[in-house]
Every structure is written in structure tokens, then in C-alpha cells.
Design a protein around this motif. Sequence first.
Motif, PDB file in Angstrom:
ATOM      1  N   VAL A  12     -25.633  -2.267  41.456  1.00 30.19           N
ATOM      2  CA  VAL A  12     -26.315  -2.225  42.756  1.00 30.19           C
ATOM      3  C   VAL A  12     -26.734  -0.793  43.068  1.00 30.19           C
ATOM      4  CG1 VAL A  12     -26.007  -2.599  45.246  1.00 30.19           C
ATOM      5  CG2 VAL A  12     -25.061  -4.235  43.602  1.00 30.19           C
ATOM      6  N   THR A  13     -27.887  -0.653  43.728  1.00 29.84           N
ATOM      7  CA  THR A  13     -28.369   0.651  44.186  1.00 29.84           C
ATOM      8  C   THR A  13     -28.294   0.700  45.708  1.00 29.84           C
ATOM      9  OG1 THR A  13     -29.851   0.920  42.290  1.00 29.84           O
ATOM     10  CG2 THR A  13     -30.342   2.212  44.270  1.00 29.84           C
ATOM     11  N   GLU A  14     -27.673   1.766  46.235  1.00 32.22           N
ATOM     12  CA  GLU A  14     -27.551   1.942  47.682  1.00 32.22           C
ATOM     13  C   GLU A  14     -28.257   3.226  48.088  1.00 32.22           C
ATOM     14  OE1 GLU A  14     -23.539   1.371  49.269  1.00 32.22           O
ATOM     15  OE2 GLU A  14     -22.940   0.717  47.263  1.00 32.22           O
ATOM     16  N   GLY A  65     -17.915   5.220  41.912  1.00 26.90           N
ATOM     17  CA  GLY A  65     -18.756   5.245  40.713  1.00 26.90           C
ATOM     18  C   GLY A  65     -18.540   4.037  39.831  1.00 26.90           C
ATOM     19  N   ILE A  66     -17.264   3.654  39.614  1.00 31.20           N
ATOM     20  CA  ILE A  66     -16.970   2.476  38.785  1.00 31.20           C
ATOM     21  C   ILE A  66     -17.554   1.220  39.417  1.00 31.20           C
ATOM     22  CG2 ILE A  66     -15.102   1.015  37.938  1.00 31.20           C
ATOM     23  CD1 ILE A  66     -13.409   3.545  37.616  1.00 31.20           C
ATOM     24  N   TRP A  67     -17.416   1.096  40.722  1.00 31.66           N
ATOM     25  CA  TRP A  67     -17.951  -0.059  41.445  1.00 31.66           C
ATOM     26  C   TRP A  67     -19.464  -0.153  41.272  1.00 31.66           C
ATOM     27  CZ3 TRP A  67     -16.889  -0.923  47.424  1.00 31.66           C
ATOM     28  CH2 TRP A  67     -17.470  -2.141  47.810  1.00 31.66           C
ATOM     29  N   THR A  68     -20.152   0.976  41.421  1.00 31.61           N
ATOM     30  CA  THR A  68     -21.610   0.984  41.340  1.00 31.61           C
ATOM     31  C   THR A  68     -22.106   0.603  39.953  1.00 31.61           C
ATOM     32  OG1 THR A  68     -21.717   2.695  43.046  1.00 31.61           O
ATOM     33  CG2 THR A  68     -23.662   2.403  41.675  1.00 31.61           C
ATOM     34  N   VAL A  69     -21.508   1.188  38.916  1.00 31.12           N
ATOM     35  CA  VAL A  69     -21.938   0.876  37.549  1.00 31.12           C
ATOM     36  C   VAL A  69     -21.615  -0.577  37.216  1.00 31.12           C
ATOM     37  CG1 VAL A  69     -21.644   1.455  35.109  1.00 31.12           C
ATOM     38  CG2 VAL A  69     -21.672   3.270  36.828  1.00 31.12           C
ATOM     39  N   MET A  71     -20.653  19.088  43.291  1.00 34.92           N
ATOM     40  CA  MET A  71     -20.999  18.247  42.143  1.00 34.92           C
ATOM     41  C   MET A  71     -21.233  16.801  42.569  1.00 34.92           C
ATOM     42  SD  MET A  71     -18.710  19.692  38.951  1.00 34.92           S
ATOM     43  CE  MET A  71     -17.117  19.643  39.773  1.00 34.92           C
ATOM     44  N   PHE A  72     -20.415  16.303  43.495  1.00 34.93           N
ATOM     45  CA  PHE A  72     -20.637  14.947  43.998  1.00 34.93           C
ATOM     46  C   PHE A  72     -22.003  14.834  44.662  1.00 34.93           C
ATOM     47  CE2 PHE A  72     -15.807  13.997  44.639  1.00 34.93           C
ATOM     48  CZ  PHE A  72     -15.685  13.795  43.280  1.00 34.93           C
ATOM     49  N   MET A  73     -22.380  15.834  45.461  1.00 35.99           N
ATOM     50  CA  MET A  73     -23.650  15.772  46.183  1.00 35.99           C
ATOM     51  C   MET A  73     -24.847  15.877  45.243  1.00 35.99           C
ATOM     52  SD  MET A  73     -22.936  17.819  49.763  1.00 35.99           S
ATOM     53  CE  MET A  73     -22.571  19.388  48.990  1.00 35.99           C
ATOM     54  N   VAL A  74     -24.700  16.625  44.145  1.00 36.38           N
ATOM     55  CA  VAL A  74     -25.802  16.743  43.183  1.00 36.38           C
ATOM     56  C   VAL A  74     -26.186  15.375  42.638  1.00 36.38           C
ATOM     57  CG1 VAL A  74     -26.354  17.533  40.845  1.00 36.38           C
ATOM     58  CG2 VAL A  74     -25.455  19.148  42.522  1.00 36.38           C
ATOM     59  N   VAL A  75     -25.194  14.572  42.248  1.00 34.62           N
ATOM     60  CA  VAL A  75     -25.521  13.277  41.639  1.00 34.62           C
ATOM     61  C   VAL A  75     -25.922  12.234  42.688  1.00 34.62           C
ATOM     62  CG1 VAL A  75     -24.051  13.709  39.654  1.00 34.62           C
ATOM     63  CG2 VAL A  75     -23.100  12.507  41.621  1.00 34.62           C
ATOM     64  N   LEU A  76     -25.655  12.513  43.973  1.00 30.82           N
ATOM     65  CA  LEU A  76     -26.066  11.583  45.033  1.00 30.82           C
ATOM     66  C   LEU A  76     -27.435  11.911  45.602  1.00 30.82           C
ATOM     67  CD1 LEU A  76     -22.784  11.137  47.132  1.00 30.82           C
ATOM     68  CD2 LEU A  76     -23.786   9.510  45.532  1.00 30.82           C
ATOM     69  N   ALA A  77     -27.917  13.139  45.410  1.00 37.08           N
ATOM     70  CA  ALA A  77     -29.160  13.587  46.036  1.00 37.08           C
ATOM     71  C   ALA A  77     -30.343  12.762  45.537  1.00 37.08           C
ATOM     72  CB  ALA A  77     -29.385  15.066  45.746  1.00 37.08           C
ATOM     73  N   ALA A  95     -19.770   1.249  48.143  1.00 38.10           N
ATOM     74  CA  ALA A  95     -19.474   2.343  47.217  1.00 38.10           C
ATOM     75  C   ALA A  95     -19.998   3.667  47.750  1.00 38.10           C
ATOM     76  CB  ALA A  95     -20.080   2.041  45.850  1.00 38.10           C
ATOM     77  N   LEU A  96     -21.199   3.642  48.369  1.00 37.85           N
ATOM     78  CA  LEU A  96     -21.766   4.877  48.900  1.00 37.85           C
ATOM     79  C   LEU A  96     -20.951   5.393  50.074  1.00 37.85           C
ATOM     80  CD1 LEU A  96     -23.978   6.986  48.801  1.00 37.85           C
ATOM     81  CD2 LEU A  96     -25.432   5.491  50.173  1.00 37.85           C
ATOM     82  N   ASN A  97     -20.467   4.495  50.927  1.00 36.55           N
ATOM     83  CA  ASN A  97     -19.634   4.917  52.056  1.00 36.55           C
ATOM     84  C   ASN A  97     -18.327   5.538  51.572  1.00 36.55           C
ATOM     85  OD1 ASN A  97     -21.529   4.024  53.877  1.00 36.55           O
ATOM     86  ND2 ASN A  97     -20.546   2.034  54.210  1.00 36.55           N
ATOM     87  N   ILE A  98     -17.720   4.932  50.559  1.00 36.75           N
ATOM     88  CA  ILE A  98     -16.468   5.477  50.022  1.00 36.75           C
ATOM     89  C   ILE A  98     -16.706   6.870  49.444  1.00 36.75           C
ATOM     90  CG2 ILE A  98     -14.754   5.179  48.188  1.00 36.75           C
ATOM     91  CD1 ILE A  98     -15.069   2.153  48.560  1.00 36.75           C
TER      92      ILE A  98
END
Length: 680
Positions: A59-61, A51-55, A127-133, A4-7
Motif C-alpha cells: 500500500v502507498t500512503e 516499513g515491514i507493514w508497507t512492503v 534518515m527516516f525523513m529522507v526516505v519519506l520525502a 504505517a505512515l502514522n506509526i
Amino acid sequence: MITALNITAVSIVLLFIAGLSAQVLRQNQRLLINVSFSLSALASLMALFGGIWTVGSGVTERIVLMIGLPDLPFHLRLDPLSGYFLSIIGLLSFFVSIYSTGYVKGFLGRRSVTRLVIFYCLFIAGMFMVVLADDALFFLISWEAMAAASYFLVLYEDEKSENRKSAFLYMVVAHIGAVAILLSFGVMAGFAAGFENFNGFTFDAMRQTRFPGQWATAAFLLAFFGFAAKAGVVPLHVWLPEAHPVAPSNVSALMSGVMLKTAIYGIVRVTFDLLNVFPWWWGAFVLIVGIISAVMGVLYALMQHDLKRLLAYHSVENIGIILIGIGLAMIFKSFNLPMMAALALIAGLYHTMNHAMFKGLLFMGAGAVLHATHERNMEEMGGLIHHMPWTAALFLVGCISISALPPFNGFVSEWLTFQAFLLSPSLPIPMIKLLMPMGAALLALTGALAATCFVKAFGVTFLGHWRGHHKPHIHEVDWSMRSAMFMTALVCLLLGILPTLYIEWMDILSEQLVGAKLSASATLSGWMWLTPVSPERASYSGIVVFTGILAIYVIVYLILHVNPGKIHRGPIWDCGFEKLTNRMQYNATSFSMPIRRIFGFLFKIKEEVSLVPQSAHPAFPKKLHYELKVRDRFWNWIYKPIADVSFWCSRKVGMLQQGRIQAYLIYSFVTIILLLFFTR
């Protein structure tokens, strides 16, 4: 290996590529629009999937990128909380990107869209990077990238002074908030690893630290102030109704729908994840701020004639409703009531998704109206349902959703918030005992006023006859704009009729943040019935309500249309006066007058009526000129004094610039003497 993180990382790269393509294709603006927004839609869809996959998997990556400063690499983390907000941002960005392929073509022939495309892609990537930081440095870099990109989007039509002033105000408030967030991270990083090295700047180090009570409070208040400035919480909301209306409507949909949610993400991340231990009064503070924002936001909205400004003020209201859920969750967790905390948190996070959907839909609908009429003032509209039936129907779905009426999504999250109020046990603090019934009552008032406001918004804009002085050529918008609004409306319906499936998917968040799951009790009677605590206390079935409403509609339609003689058309009732004109219809000002009379003390109102006399006889005026100005009192209470002091200080400091070399030499000499004195 596909993760999910790679995608999600690939989606961010794709957004940068889409932004760069704007420079390559700038000579062919139509092709630029099609290619860039198609790439941004694909990138948003990939992030949504991640995001759907992670929730869903829980799993935490993690990943560390060695591209930052020395000893300060970038840490990225995709866990269920960031995955949930990534899903919200990705879903609305996907719809708005499809919408933009039609909307942005309205600028062709008037101005270049290259700058709009570049900053649009950077805005979503930010916005994507904010929630990934997962560290303070990368978070603040991403936060500032998001703020800078949105600043240039607000400033897109920079020939208008209104846009320049709004963009400047937005940037000032955004940077003040960013400074507060920086100070909050500084406090937490200092206790996480001391000030001898930079190890404490990572969020992992902060999670493992137990902060002293006073410093934890300082970090929380600084973070809440910084994020509240971005979210538009009262009294830090003044930039929001100025910036959102002047931005292009596709940008307004993203700013109101998902950019504000990055601030909600920051509040939840800092409070429930990084600090994790908090006293009850933190929750009471958040709850009070949320209640004030909800009530004041909807009252401000009711006074507006500008359709986009009305929607912007409703963002203040709905951010307040989200904060009510978060505040209740904090209170319940502090008193060790995990199930009630889970209910309140799910309500707040559910409304976060709901608000993104229906507010994105409403701003896209307002953009369609603006695209067709080139008008934002509702007083100059009317009867658009005859020319724009698709837009009218889809805008109506957004109105019903935001008014918290079943069977659409706004009802579910607000109903869950009411359950958190009404089903809460007696708590030992007198202030909390007062807050619970008062908060529930004010939330009910907010819902009623919101419904009133959108009866006004839809009725004045789409019903009746055209009120404007000059009627333009009005047309329905193209397929891309209609399809994006239709898909958003469909999501609003699905979130309203299938809440148990959605709660089951997102329940991992409440388990990780407050230590309890809601899905076990919520689905106790099956997937059709939502039972927050127990079936005996309260239950709701969106699918049953939807089926009932649909059945009643079909029955009434058949009764009225099977026999053609059942429906009779006749002239409108004119009260015995035959010379009715379109200008005699109810308008936005007259509709909101009763509310203005009741709550007028909360605003600064200037109402004037002047006569234009006839030359023949002054007793019979030629016409009446009515002027109404409703201003936000917070301008005079907070912002005007600060601006006056700032200008006064600037003028005094400006006196130092004499324009004479002798004065500058004296300044240098005095500075050297002072430096020598203090370095002895």
C-alpha cells in the motif's frame, strides 16, 4: 486510524523528544544514556514495523504537511520502496541503539555525552525523513539535516585534529553532492511544471512527466554524482575512510550500515521512479562504476592496519556490489527483459539489507575491541579471543557474512548477482557482451580478496598472542553491547538460510520498479530452495547447507572429544629457533605483502628500512626501523590539484584586503561605476 505512515511519523516525533530529553537530563549523564537510547530504540522499532507493514501490504500512503514555505508544503509518501529502506534503517538503528547504552558509557568521566545523544537522535530522524520525502524541498531539508547531524557526530571528539580534518572533508564532499542533487531536482521540476510556479517540485509531478532525452541524461548524471558522493563511490570515496574511523563506533555502524543506503535509495528513486525511462548506456555506466568501486575498495581495505579504516574501505566495495546489481537491472530493463531485471534488482536490494547487517555487526565488534583495548591498530593487537570470546565469535560471523561464504547472508545476494551475470541472454551491444563476463570475473576476484582481507582482520586481531608493546587490562563488553551484536548476527544467519521468504516479502519492489516478480520462479521448488530462473539452471538451499555444516561440526566435535586421548597439546613449531617472541608473529603488514606486490601500481607506496647502529660495532645494528605508507592515488590525481588551485585563488583574493581605507573606497567607487555602466 493506525496506519504505517502514522506509526512512522510518531517514531520521528519520538526521536525529537529523545534528543530534547538530553538537555533536560544533562546533569545525570548515566540516566541520560539509558533514557535517550531506550527512546531511540523504541522509535527505530516503530519505524521498522511501519516499513515491514508497507512492503508486505504493497500500500502507498501520502500526507501533506502545511508547515513549509508559502506554496511549498511538505509532501510525505510511504510506498514499498521507501518502506523497504525504512525497514533497513529502523532494524539497524534498533540494534545500534541497544548497543549504544553500553558503548557510550565508556565516555563517562572523560567528556559529556549530551551532544552525542542529541545529534544521534537527529541523525536517525533525518534518515527516516529522507526516505519519506515526496518533494524536492523536504527531501533536501531532510538530506541536509542528516548530513549536519552526522558531521557533528564525526566531530564529537573535537580536541583531535584528525577528527576536525575528517569532519571538514566530509562536509565539503557532502555539500558538493547536495548541490548536484539540487540541480538534478531543478531540471526535473522545470520540465514537470515549467518555471512559472512551484508545482513541479513534487515527486508526483516529476513521475507524470516525460523528459527530453538530453535533459533526462543531465538529471540522471547530476543525481548519480550527488548520491555517489554520499555513498562513497570511487573516486568520490576519499571522505569515507577518513570520517568513519574517527567517529564513535556506534555512529560508524550507522553511517556505514544505513546512511550510505540513503544514497542508494536516492539513485533507485530517481532512476526507476521519477525518470523511469533510460537508455542502456546509463546502466552500463552504473555497472562500470560499481565494478571499479568493488575492486578498488577491497584492494584499499587489504592495505589497511587500522581496523575501522579497513571496514570503511569495505563499505566502498559493497556499495560497488550493490551498484552492479542496479546497473544490471537498468541494462536488462532497457532491453525489455523484465525477469532478468527483477533478478538483478532483487540482488542489489538484497545486498543493501545484507551489507547494513554485517557491516553494522563488524563496526559494533570493532567498537567493542576499541572499548576494551583503546586501540585501533591491528599491529598492536592479538590473542583477544581469550579475553573477549563473545566478541570474537560474533565478529567472526560478520567476517564470514561479508566474505560471501555460506550459510550467512552475504553469500545469497552475491550469488544472485552472479546468476544475473551468468544467466543473462546474449545482448546486441558489443560493449555489454564484453562487460558481462568481465564483470562476473571481477566480482569473483572481489569476493576472493574480501575473504583474504577478513582472514587477516580476524586472525591478526583475535588469534595468536598480544603484539602490542603495552598490554592493557582487556575485558569482555557488557550485556547490552553483546546482545545487540548477537541479534545482528542472528539476522545475518536468518537472511542466509531463509532467502525465499525474504524475497517473497520484498518482491513487490521488483514488480513496481521493473514490471516483473521474482518470487514465482524463486520459490518454484518450495521455500527451502532458491531457484532464481529455473531449478534446471541453478538452485541453492541455505537451510540444507546450514544443516550440513552443523552436522559436520557436531560429528567432528564428538570424534575429537569423546575420547580424551585424541587431542594432544604440545609446543608450537618454531622452525628450530627456540626464542620466539610475540613480535615475530604474522602481522597485518606481512599478511598483505603479496597482494601489495601484485597490485602495488594502483597505490602510492613509500617503503623505507633504516638501521639504528650499535655504538660498539656498526656492523651489528641495534635494530631495524621499517616504515610503510600506502596512499590513495586519487588524492594526487584529483583532490590535491583542486586543493592547490583553491588555496592559490584564496591567496590572490586575499591580496585585495589591504587594511587601508583608501583601497576599500576605491573598490566601492569601481563597483558603483561598473553597476552604472551595466544598468544603462
